[in-house]
Design a protein around this motif. Structure first.
Motif, short mmCIF file in Angstrom:
data_model
loop_
_atom_site.label_atom_id
_atom_site.label_comp_id
_atom_site.label_asym_id
_atom_site.label_seq_id
_atom_site.Cartn_x
_atom_site.Cartn_y
_atom_site.Cartn_z
N LYS A 94 5.85 -6.12 2.08
CA LYS A 94 5.18 -6.22 1.08
C LYS A 94 5.66 -5.05 0.04
O LYS A 94 5.79 -3.93 0.11
N SER A 95 5.99 -5.61 -1.38
CA SER A 95 6.49 -4.80 -2.25
C SER A 95 5.80 -4.81 -3.57
O SER A 95 5.11 -5.85 -3.88
N ILE A 96 5.38 -3.43 -3.93
CA ILE A 96 4.44 -3.36 -5.08
C ILE A 96 4.91 -2.56 -5.91
O ILE A 96 5.25 -1.31 -5.96
N TYR A 97 5.10 -3.06 -7.36
CA TYR A 97 5.48 -2.31 -8.39
C TYR A 97 4.76 -1.31 -9.09
O TYR A 97 3.43 -1.63 -9.01
N ILE A 98 5.40 -0.22 -9.42
CA ILE A 98 4.53 0.94 -9.58
C ILE A 98 3.64 0.59 -11.10
O ILE A 98 2.62 0.96 -11.21
N LYS A 99 4.29 -0.27 -11.79
CA LYS A 99 3.59 -0.62 -13.15
C LYS A 99 2.43 -1.45 -12.76
O LYS A 99 1.51 -1.79 -13.85
N ASP A 100 2.36 -2.02 -11.66
CA ASP A 100 1.36 -2.78 -11.33
C ASP A 100 -0.04 -2.34 -10.60
O ASP A 100 -1.00 -2.70 -10.40
N ILE A 101 0.06 -0.82 -10.47
CA ILE A 101 -0.94 0.09 -9.87
C ILE A 101 -1.61 0.61 -11.01
O ILE A 101 -1.10 1.03 -11.99
N LYS A 102 -3.16 0.61 -10.93
CA LYS A 102 -4.00 0.84 -11.71
C LYS A 102 -4.42 1.99 -11.63
O LYS A 102 -4.49 3.01 -12.75
#
Length: 204
Positions: A94-102
């Motif tokens: 699973k990859s989560i972009y830093i820009k998508d972290i609140k």
């Protein structure tokens, strides 16, 4: 934070707890299934069999629970662009972009057990909660992750730099790397005794 990718591997404690749990409860499951059940003459045979199956299924449940725990072992990778969560034993990524972290925050993380109605503290640590912009939450705790402190600092600094907010490191000096080791040694010792007494010794 530099563009270098940081890698945080599973902790030995977490992996060992999973393996020992499988051996411990698996040994009881094996004993229950490999031996002929004898029901007391005063007990109805059907009722006795149902009780034995319930006990066996309880041991089987905990065996499978520890197997699931082990299979969900995570490797965490972090760089300036994304947070990666890899579960190598079940081939999940699973990859989560830093820009998508609140936001990112930290809470206490505890593993408890009970004995004769008393609550026992097996492990007392911390967990990082990563909240995404879609309000989903991802949990990464100090029991499962080597260098948890380093991960917590790195992701908070990264999120802070992206949002232009001042970063204030939390006091995590109370995190003890030996926390839970005593219970782990006890579990290993108990599992070995059970295997020797009920499985190996009767066959010699």
């Amino acid at each position: 934070m530099r563009n270098d990718k940081l890698t945080f591997k599973p902790s030995i404690k977490s992996v060992t707890f999973g393996i020992v749990g499988i051996i411990f409860f698996g040994a009881f499951t094996f004993i229950m299934l490999s031996n002929k059940w004898t029901v007391n003459e005063e007990t109805n045979e059907i009722v006795g069999s149902i009780i034995m199956w319930i006990i066996t299924l309880i041991f089987l449940f905990f065996t499978l629970s520890n197997l699931v725990w082990l299979l969900n072992t995570k490797i965490i990778k972090l760089n300036s662009r994304e947070l990666q969560i890899i579960k190598p034993l079940i081939f999940l990524y699973k990859s989560i972009y830093i820009k998508d972290i609140k936001k990112v925050y930290q809470k206490k993380y505890k593993i408890k057990s009970s004995f004769k109605g008393q609550s026992l503290n097996v492990y007392d640590g911390l967990k990082t909660i990563v909240v995404l912009k879609n309000e989903k939450e991802i949990y990464i705790n100090s029991f499962d992750t080597i260098d948890y402190n380093k991960f917590n600092r790195a992701i908070k600094q990264l999120i802070s730099s992206k949002s232009n907010n001042e970063f204030e490191p939390e006091d995590i000096s109370t995190l003890n790397k030996w926390n839970g080791v005593g219970w782990l040694v006890f579990a290993i010792f108990t599992a070995l005794i059970i295997i020797w007494a009920f499985i190996i010794k009767p066959r010699t």
